[in-house]
Design an enzyme around this catalytic site. Structure first.
Site, PDB file in Angstrom:
ATOM      1  N   ASP A   1       0.816  -1.219   0.000  1.00  7.71           N
ATOM      2  CA  ASP A   1       0.000   0.000   0.000  1.00  7.71           C
ATOM      3  C   ASP A   1       0.850   1.271   0.000  1.00  7.71           C
ATOM      4  O   ASP A   1       2.033   1.259   0.369  1.00  7.71           O
ATOM      5  CB  ASP A   1      -0.887   0.027   1.247  1.00  7.71           C
ATOM      6  CG  ASP A   1      -2.056  -0.934   1.162  1.00  7.71           C
ATOM      7  OD1 ASP A   1      -2.077  -1.774   0.240  1.00  7.71           O
ATOM      8  OD2 ASP A   1      -2.942  -0.859   2.030  1.00  7.71           O
ATOM      9  N   ASP A   2       0.185   2.382  -0.385  1.00  4.80           N
ATOM     10  CA  ASP A   2       0.650   3.760  -0.219  1.00  4.80           C
ATOM     11  C   ASP A   2       1.693   4.213  -1.228  1.00  4.80           C
ATOM     12  O   ASP A   2       2.195   5.339  -1.122  1.00  4.80           O
ATOM     13  CB  ASP A   2       1.183   4.013   1.197  1.00  4.80           C
ATOM     14  CG  ASP A   2       0.096   3.880   2.263  1.00  4.80           C
ATOM     15  OD1 ASP A   2      -1.077   3.670   1.883  1.00  4.80           O
ATOM     16  OD2 ASP A   2       0.420   3.976   3.460  1.00  4.80           O
TER      17      ASP A   2
ATOM     18  N   HIS B   1      -6.220   3.134  -4.242  1.00  2.00           N
ATOM     19  CA  HIS B   1      -6.099   3.395  -2.804  1.00  2.00           C
ATOM     20  C   HIS B   1      -6.456   4.851  -2.485  1.00  2.00           C
ATOM     21  O   HIS B   1      -5.923   5.430  -1.539  1.00  2.00           O
ATOM     22  CB  HIS B   1      -4.675   3.068  -2.345  1.00  2.00           C
ATOM     23  CG  HIS B   1      -4.525   2.827  -0.873  1.00  2.00           C
ATOM     24  ND1 HIS B   1      -5.423   2.119  -0.109  1.00  2.00           N
ATOM     25  CD2 HIS B   1      -3.538   3.226   0.002  1.00  2.00           C
ATOM     26  CE1 HIS B   1      -5.017   2.070   1.145  1.00  2.00           C
ATOM     27  NE2 HIS B   1      -3.870   2.747   1.244  1.00  2.00           N
TER      28      HIS B   1
ATOM     29  N   HIS C   1      -5.382   9.356   0.189  1.00  2.00           N
ATOM     30  CA  HIS C   1      -5.325   8.495   1.365  1.00  2.00           C
ATOM     31  C   HIS C   1      -6.329   8.955   2.427  1.00  2.00           C
ATOM     32  O   HIS C   1      -6.014   9.098   3.626  1.00  2.00           O
ATOM     33  CB  HIS C   1      -3.905   8.467   1.953  1.00  2.00           C
ATOM     34  CG  HIS C   1      -3.619   7.209   2.736  1.00  2.00           C
ATOM     35  ND1 HIS C   1      -3.760   7.135   4.106  1.00  2.00           N
ATOM     36  CD2 HIS C   1      -3.213   5.992   2.325  1.00  2.00           C
ATOM     37  CE1 HIS C   1      -3.437   5.916   4.516  1.00  2.00           C
ATOM     38  NE2 HIS C   1      -3.090   5.190   3.449  1.00  2.00           N
TER      39      HIS C   1
ATOM     40  N   HIS D   1       3.583  -2.395   3.140  1.00  2.00           N
ATOM     41  CA  HIS D   1       3.615  -1.046   2.571  1.00  2.00           C
ATOM     42  C   HIS D   1       4.912  -0.827   1.805  1.00  2.00           C
ATOM     43  O   HIS D   1       6.001  -1.181   2.297  1.00  2.00           O
ATOM     44  CB  HIS D   1       3.491   0.011   3.679  1.00  2.00           C
ATOM     45  CG  HIS D   1       2.155   0.020   4.358  1.00  2.00           C
ATOM     46  ND1 HIS D   1       1.806  -0.916   5.310  1.00  2.00           N
ATOM     47  CD2 HIS D   1       1.076   0.847   4.198  1.00  2.00           C
ATOM     48  CE1 HIS D   1       0.567  -0.658   5.727  1.00  2.00           C
ATOM     49  NE2 HIS D   1       0.111   0.402   5.076  1.00  2.00           N
TER      50      HIS D   1
END
Length: 447
Positions: free
Chosen positions: A265-266, A315, A319, A403
């Site tokens: 993620d991210d 995503h 955020h 991540h």
């Protein structure tokens, strides 16, 4: 009759005696009585003669007098039955062949004058040998050819690969996964990944070569076309989407298969290239859920993620937890603009979901994906803690959260190779999230 037959016997060479008794004068003949013992012996001899004299290629239960090599059990034309039929001497009788590109696959179709017995063919033949039994697609990109050959063990799930020089001398041999089907007794359809077969995108000359083996190669080898070769352009492909993007919330895949999905993620971030390098080295796919605001300037790494068989997911743009339509749609549009890929997966930041979030993602063609293994690597607990948390909690169908962006990610990066090695040693396979859930990544040729 008593004068004609001795004359015929005297004139005809004994080893090649062939008499048609129906063409001779029909004269009544009386034979002495045959004893029961002689009847039994004669019947046994006739049965043995029938078995030993059966033509090569005849199948059990074939009609009497039927030509060798024909398929006689058409009411049950399963591959295993078809494969019991041998090629006729001199080759299978090549009728028509075609090449096509469908998504990521190269599709080879072939029609023959009679069914071909795949089990009797050599998967990695020496095509210089007159005795060779083979059926191959030959593709040339200069001097020499790359042969994709049918037959041998696992004939319906693998094909042989042989690289030959300009004279047909074998240089390298191998095999590759493929799907070989027989939709009709005289038709074969082969689907394979050309990249795995060592066939990069470019223009090729191609032909089909076959042989059932004989003493003189020139008399049994067969090609289609009979002279020269046909032209085909293999185009590059790219991932353009995936199936299964309907409303719903998922935290894991099926528990009956020992497969897990690694997710990140991210990103994209300055660490993403290094994560990709590990996945590439370990031959493991991953799914990257990316934030829209992080994408500009990192378009190349996003395209690289897809080119190496990984998957991209949405995503949100910034955020934002419990996002609205614009947050989800904005990130999806940016992924599409940068990569030509339409994501079918959405991951809510922090895992925060409610009915509205799931419904909004579904309206945009995306399934909401959370996880069942969380090493809390975002809190920087240390490489050992990240590793231990993942390997101790992973189970069949797990979706594992990590991540590659949103902060310093060297701890996760250091843990990743050991996580993969340990899970693999425990018998786990790896898949993208779409593949884990039974969906497919869609590919399209371009250029």
């Amino acid at each position: 009759m008593n004068t004609v037959v001795p004359e015929l016997l005297r004139l005809a060479p004994a080893p090649r005696l062939r008499l048609n008794i129906h063409s001779l004068p029909q004269v009544p003949i009386r034979y002495p009585p045959i004893s029961p013992t002689r009847k039994i012996l004669c019947a046994t001899a006739l049965a043995l003669s029938a078995l030993c004299g059966a033509p090569a290629g005849a199948t059990a239960g074939a009609p009497a007098g039927a030509p060798a090599g024909e398929l006689h059990q058409l009411d049950h034309p399963a591959d295993s039955q078809v494969d019991a039929v041998r090629m006729r001497e001199g080759g299978p009788g090549l009728q028509h062949a075609g090449l096509a590109q469908k998504g990521r696959e190269l599709i080879f179709t072939l029609r023959t004058s009679e069914p071909v017995a795949l089990a009797g063919l050599e998967k990695r033949p020496n095509v210089q040998a007159a005795s060779g039994r083979y059926l191959c697609l030959a593709m040339s990109k200069g001097s020499g050819e790359r042969l994709v050959c049918l037959g041998g063990g696992k004939a319906h799930s693998r094909v042989g690969l042989v690289t030959v020089d300009a004279n047909g001398k074998p240089l390298r041999k191998g095999s590759v996964a493929a799907t070989v089907k027989r939709p009709q007794p005289d038709k074969l359809v082969v689907a394979l990944d050309p990249a795995a077969a060592g066939l990069p995108p470019r223009r090729y000359r191609w032909r089909v070569i076959a042989s059932a083996g004989c003493e003189v190669r020139a008399r049994c080898a067969e090609t289609l076309p009979a002279t020269g070769a046909s032209a085909f352009r293999l185009r590059p492909v790219r991932a353009v989407g995936c199936t299964g993007g309907s409303a719903g919330l998922v935290t894991n895949g099926p528990r009956d298969r020992r497969v897990v999905a690694l997710t990140f993620d991210d990103g994209p971030s300055e660490y993403t290239d290094d994560f990709l390098a590990i996945l590439r080295e370990k031959s493991v796919p991953g799914t990257f859920f990316e934030v829209g605001q992080e994408m500009p300037g990192r378009e190349d790494v996003m395209r690289q993620i897809l080119a190496e068989g990984n998957e991209l997911g949405d995503h949100t743009m910034n955020h934002v937890e419990y996002p609205g339509y614009d947050q989800i749609a904005g990130a999806g549009a940016r992924i599409r603009a940068y990569t030509h890929f339409t994501p079918c997966l959405f991951r809510p930041p922090g895992g925060g979901v409610n009915a509205s979030v799931v419904a909004t993602a579904g309206s945009l063609g995306m399934r909401t994906i959370n996880w069942d293994v969380d090493p809390r690597d975002w809190s920087l607990p240390g490489t050992g803690a990240i590793y231990s948390n993942i390997v101790s909690h992973a189970r069949n169908g797990s979706i594992i959260l990590m991540h590659d962006g949103g902060g310093p990610r060297s701890e996760t990066l250091a843990a990743l190779p050991h996580v993969i090695d340990t899970l693999r040693a425990r018998g786990f396979g790896f898949a993208t999230v779409s593949e884990l859930l039974g969906y497919r990544i869609l590919y399209r040729p371009y250029g």
